[in-house]
Design an enzyme around this catalytic site. Sequence first.
Site, PDB file in Angstrom:
ATOM      1  N   LYS A  28       0.814  -1.221   0.000  1.00  0.00           N
ATOM      2  CA  LYS A  28       0.000   0.000   0.000  1.00  0.00           C
ATOM      3  C   LYS A  28       0.849   1.274   0.000  1.00  0.00           C
ATOM      4  O   LYS A  28       0.503   2.242  -0.676  1.00  0.00           O
ATOM      5  CB  LYS A  28      -0.974   0.018   1.177  1.00  0.00           C
ATOM      6  CG  LYS A  28      -0.387   0.415   2.518  1.00  0.00           C
ATOM      7  CD  LYS A  28      -1.459   0.594   3.556  1.00  0.00           C
ATOM      8  CE  LYS A  28      -0.859   0.899   4.917  1.00  0.00           C
ATOM      9  NZ  LYS A  28      -0.327   2.248   5.036  1.00  0.00           N
ATOM     10  N   ASP A 214      -4.196   8.002   4.385  1.00  0.00           N
ATOM     11  CA  ASP A 214      -3.626   6.694   4.699  1.00  0.00           C
ATOM     12  C   ASP A 214      -4.212   6.183   6.018  1.00  0.00           C
ATOM     13  O   ASP A 214      -4.642   6.968   6.864  1.00  0.00           O
ATOM     14  CB  ASP A 214      -2.097   6.812   4.796  1.00  0.00           C
ATOM     15  CG  ASP A 214      -1.418   5.452   4.845  1.00  0.00           C
ATOM     16  OD1 ASP A 214      -2.071   4.437   4.511  1.00  0.00           O
ATOM     17  OD2 ASP A 214      -0.232   5.391   5.213  1.00  0.00           O
TER      18      ASP A 214
END
Length: 654
Positions: A28, A214
């Site tokens: 990610k 995030d």
Amino acid sequence: MSLNFAQKNAIEFTNGPCLILAGAGSGKTKVIINKIVYLINHCQYIPNNIAAVTFTNKAAYEMRMRLSEYLDISKTKNMIISTFHSLGLKIIKQEMNTLKFSANFTLLDEKDQISLLKKICNKESKTDLRLLKKINFMISYWKNKFFTPSQAQTLAKSDLDKYFSDIYKKYNTYLYESNILDFDDLICIPTILLKKNQEIKNRWQKKITYLLVDEYQDTNNSQYEFIKTLTSVDSNFTLVGDDDQSIYSWRGANPRNLFLIKKDFPNLKIIKLEHNYRSSGRILKAANSLISNNMHYLEKKLFSQLQYGTFIKIIIAKNEEHEAEKIAEKILLQNAKNIAQYKDYAILYRGNYQAKILEKILIEKNIPYNISKNSSFFSRTEIKDLLCYLRIIINKNDNSAFMRVINVPSRQIGIITLKKIEKWANKKNKNFYEAINNIELKKILNKKTINKLNNFILLIEKLIKSSLLKPSKILDEIINEIQYEKWLSKILKEPKKIKKSINNIHTLSTWIKNMIQGDKFEKPMNLSKIIARMTLRDIVDQSIKKDTKNNRVQLMTLHASKGLEFSSVFMIGMCEGILPNHKSIHNNNIEEERRLTYVGITRAKKQLFFTYCSKRVQYGQTLHMSPSRFLFELPPEDLKWEKKFFLENNFKKK
């Protein structure tokens, strides 16, 4: 940089709202960094109009550093890469006139908040730290729900609720009149402002034309509302998260926000990153099996193309010490066979209290280790104080130990006196202890100070004699002579902290006695060797930050391990009441404990060990333990139990 299909899709989708459901080990961070680069280099976004938001300053700093590898510093310099609270503060500062704050407003930290509550609470509450913290928690809760003091008062049902809401009103009034903001205000105030003022909202939406968030699964109610006000239904933004790694409910995190974003943004594009590049197939299968027992708002299933890997081993021990010894033996054996280095191992636990015995055994076995967040047993104040007393008893030349204990407990020997001693000792090339005894030095000190210093010398000389006669009792004598526990109680004040520190002292005393006596594994050690080993441990604690390539076993909580990876992982204390812990069982919050276990499992790349012990000592009482329910949610064909017959004969599958 090579990207798989899902990663490429996640990076190149830039028109409309996007949720990247990123499984553990699916790359990610690589996707976030590459997406920002793609927005600037291929979509002609102006860097100043991109905001990347995360939860910690450390994560924000690392993101900026990673971006600097791909983009010129001139492009990233003015980009908003910050925490939620830093972005909120930025908005408040720029909208000062509308908010009617003075430019010189100050921020309140938690200690300041408690001090303020002491001022405005009634006489009975002022001294009850537990109650003050509860009030502080409720004020934070109300602010994160955007409840004004008036709304909190209206909702109050019990007398205690009414009292808390009255304090909330006084607290907020004080902050406003004093031009002060607290931590929660940094999200709540800009969110309310953007909701109420369309002109300001439009301005900020033009300022931030692309938003990235995030660790979205860790957002609380107010942070989610903050995101919504900064965007619109057709906005371009990317949220990155994983509901299976939501482990912070105690600070308000709500994995349900993954469901809400789907509801509030009907055009939301969901992209799943399910290819795990970290763990063996067997470890990943175990993780998937465990987490499938949780309810999911969005389904995903991780897969790996790595080797299937070795069996997941479950180590059964008699007690905590035996558990730690078995871990140490396993590490030493694999290290000797060159299967792995020390730095390849992580030992993960539910609570910091579990590390104490681990540290003891690792020291005894000479296994180097690093413990996260300075939570080492040897970094605690009471342990450092007493070890320094022992150091000066063994070595009068130890100026560092001298300086630490000369005023512990306080002997009212001032800084000026200590500076005189240090200056004179350096000039004459003497240690501080020798300097105190010197007639020349005594000429420049007053009589009262000389008496205090003489008393200290007499104490140390007495302790030196005792250490030679009865080394196993020397620590107890130090504690009694200086009335250390009484002084500690006076300094710490809070009963919980006092109890914890005194328990630590008793643990240290027991360790020293056992090491002097020796056992079948270790030869008896003299006091000098014991202190040398323990002092070395402390030096390692201090230098660990400077040595980023250290070859040491890593010790940390499961919460602290999130985002990290290790070749081999030991998850200790797999017992009911520990993982899941008692509180979660009582509050029926098993799903978060399961997610925490999932986080631990997915830290492992090649080897995964669980440890369980049948007995544990708590507050002097021996408890019989049951294996954690989570062990029975793993695929049995992938597990290798030690003493399997013992398990089958004593425990039923849960």
